[in-house]
Design an enzyme around this catalytic site. Structure first.
Site, short mmCIF file in Angstrom:
data_model
loop_
_atom_site.label_atom_id
_atom_site.label_comp_id
_atom_site.label_asym_id
_atom_site.label_seq_id
_atom_site.Cartn_x
_atom_site.Cartn_y
_atom_site.Cartn_z
N HIS A 99 83.35 20.15 62.49
CA HIS A 99 84.64 19.49 62.70
C HIS A 99 85.41 19.58 61.38
CE1 HIS A 99 87.31 15.93 63.21
NE2 HIS A 99 87.07 16.02 64.51
N CYS A 132 89.89 19.78 66.64
CA CYS A 132 89.69 19.69 65.18
C CYS A 132 88.53 20.56 64.72
CB CYS A 132 89.48 18.25 64.71
SG CYS A 132 90.89 17.20 65.02
N LYS A 170 82.97 5.94 68.79
CA LYS A 170 82.40 6.92 69.73
C LYS A 170 81.10 6.42 70.34
CE LYS A 170 84.19 10.84 67.06
NZ LYS A 170 85.21 11.47 67.88
N ASP A 203 76.51 15.03 59.97
CA ASP A 203 77.61 14.41 60.70
C ASP A 203 77.06 14.04 62.08
OD1 ASP A 203 79.72 13.90 62.37
OD2 ASP A 203 80.94 15.59 61.71
N GLN A 253 78.75 12.83 66.98
CA GLN A 253 78.54 13.11 68.41
C GLN A 253 77.11 12.83 68.87
OE1 GLN A 253 80.81 13.53 70.52
NE2 GLN A 253 82.52 14.01 69.18
N1 PLP Z 1 82.84 14.89 63.27
C1 PLP Z 1 82.71 15.15 64.57
C2 PLP Z 1 81.60 16.04 65.04
C3 PLP Z 1 83.61 14.58 65.48
O1 PLP Z 1 83.49 14.86 66.79
C4 PLP Z 1 84.63 13.73 65.00
C5 PLP Z 1 85.63 13.16 65.92
O2 PLP Z 1 85.99 13.72 66.92
C6 PLP Z 1 84.70 13.48 63.62
C7 PLP Z 1 83.79 14.08 62.79
C8 PLP Z 1 85.74 12.58 63.05
O3 PLP Z 1 85.52 11.26 63.46
P1 PLP Z 1 86.53 10.10 63.07
O4 PLP Z 1 87.90 10.59 63.47
O5 PLP Z 1 86.07 8.93 63.86
O6 PLP Z 1 86.44 9.89 61.59
#
Ligand code: PLP
Length: 400
Positions: A116, A360, A219, A193, A196
């Site tokens: 992401h 993203c 999430k 990270d 998900q």
């Molecule tokens: N990393 C992953 C794999 C994501 O799916 C997301 C959000 O869609 C993020 C990072 C960013 O999360 P946040 O916007 O809650 O900081």
């Protein structure tokens, strides 16, 4: 999953509830999480660590209680469990503190092609500022990481490996233990990270032996504005504070200051108290269901969804479909001849919410040779009936 699960989500109690299939973006909230926020604001509202009065003490207890619940949930110690705003802030935190302090010109960061933007942009900024190189683990044609390339990509110059636990586009579950073992052999630290994964599969940071792990509460049934950064205790001396101010000072004079230990060392200012309490309530909720049941239910739904989508002739699915049938909760696809935004807009007219765009993850979408995709992401309150209705509507779109 018992039908009464749906009854615990007020958002799903409307006469004609939205068929919410964008759970990888954010999830709906159970009544118990909403009640935890309401109870805190109605009955115990005060700031923490300061008030020598009963509601201040109760607020502190609730906040620290939430930290303990979250720490246990991910197999960490409370002092390793830092509250942040979310995944994005957690990764920026590590880049700006540990990265800035410990990485030097010529050092390398190894990411993957399925990250992401949140796990690329902070490292790019650091790399440009400090003269670092960034490399990427490529993908196989199935949409998994090509780990055969790891031995040549990991060198003594590699200082950090940043990897998503589950891809928000492909749904791929990455083998963190294998990556950690190889990264540690060359002395690199590993940041995972878990945005998900944390609400869908059990995580144990100690067993995985990761160095940093980040996720967002919203999430996994919790409120927005709260997330977690896990920092392994042995690294605390090499991670300076991220922000400076109240709540993290041991002693301050007009010329300098010393700081308390983690976790407060890393939580300057008034923290998101209610949101942390809400996250604790979300952890209670997930524990009451149990990951075994949850993962099994989601995988059944996901397999049903993949089977249905595979039968629609102009739909192309991406990602490791066999893996997703076993333990998946999201699937991305393209409809031939229809732009992803038009697909989502058509479904919206039929009361169905799905995601369209690049999620993203622009580098990954490019690697896949697409401009945009659609994504259906499931959670514990979705049903086979909802998926059948979605498949009917998609069929009607594709026949047009
Ligand atoms: N990393 C992953 C794999 C994501 O799916 C997301 C959000 O869609 C993020 C990072 C960013 O999360 P946040 O916007 O809650 O900081």
């Amino acid at each position: 999953m018992k039908p009464d699960i749906r009854n615990t989500f007020p958002f799903l109690q409307k006469e004609k509830p939205l068929i919410f299939l964008d759970n990888a973006a954010t999830t709906q909230k159970p009544q118990s999480v909403i009640d935890a926020l309401s109870d805190f604001y109605s009955n115990h509202y005060s700031t923490i660590h300061r008030g020598i009065y009963s509601s201040g003490e109760k607020a502190t207890q609730l906040y620290q209680g939430a930290r303990e619940k979250v720490a246990t949930f991910i197999g960490a110690r409370p002092e390793e469990t830092i509250f942040t705003k979310g995944t994005t802030e957690g990764i920026n935190f590590v880049a700006a503190t540990w990265g800035d302090e410990n990485l030097n010109a010529g050092d390398e960061i190894l990411l993957t092609q399925m990250e992401h933007h949140a796990n690329i942009a902070p490292w790019q900024e650091l790399a440009q500022r400090k003269g670092l190189a960034i490399k990427f683990i490529p993908l196989t044609s199935e949409g998994t990481l090509d780990l055969s390339k790891l031995p040549e990509l990991l060198t003594p110059k590699t200082k950090l490996v940043g990897v998503t636990h589950i891809s928000n586009v492909l749904g791929t579950l990455n083998p963190i233990d294998t990556i950690v073992a190889q990264a540690h052999k060359v002395g690199a630290r590993v940041l995972v990270d878990a945005a998900q994964s944390v609400g869908h599969i059990p995580i144990n940071v100690a067993a995985l032996d990761v160095d940093f792990l980040v996720f967002s509460g919203h999430k996994m049934l919790a409120p927005t504005g709260i997330g977690v950064l896990y920092i392994k205790k042995e690294l605390h001396d090499s991670v300076p504070p991220y922000q400076f101010g109240g709540g993290m000072i041991k002693r301050l004079t007009l010329s300098d200051a010393s700081y308390v230990n983690a976790p407060e060392r890393y939580e300057a200012g008034t923290p998101p108290i209610a949101q942390a309490i809400g996250l604790g309530a979300a952890v209670d909720y997930l524990n009451s269901i149990g990951f075994e049941k949850l993962s099994q239910y989601e995988s059944e739904l996901c397999a049903h969804l993949i089977d249905g989508l595979s039968q629609i002739s102009n739909i192309t699915l991406v990602g490791p479909l066999d893996q997703l049938r076993q333990h998946g909760h999201l699937v991305s696809f393209a409809v031939e001849g229809v732009h992803a935004h038009d697909v989502a807009a058509f479904l919206d007219k039929h009361n169905i919410a799905i995601r369209a765009g690049h999620f993203c993850a622009q580098p990954l979408i490019e690697v896949l040779g697409k401009n945009s995709l659609n994504r259906i992401s499931l959670y514990l309150y979705n049903t086979k009936e909802e998926i059948n209705y979605l498949l009917d509507v998609l069929n009607s779109l594709c026949k047009k």
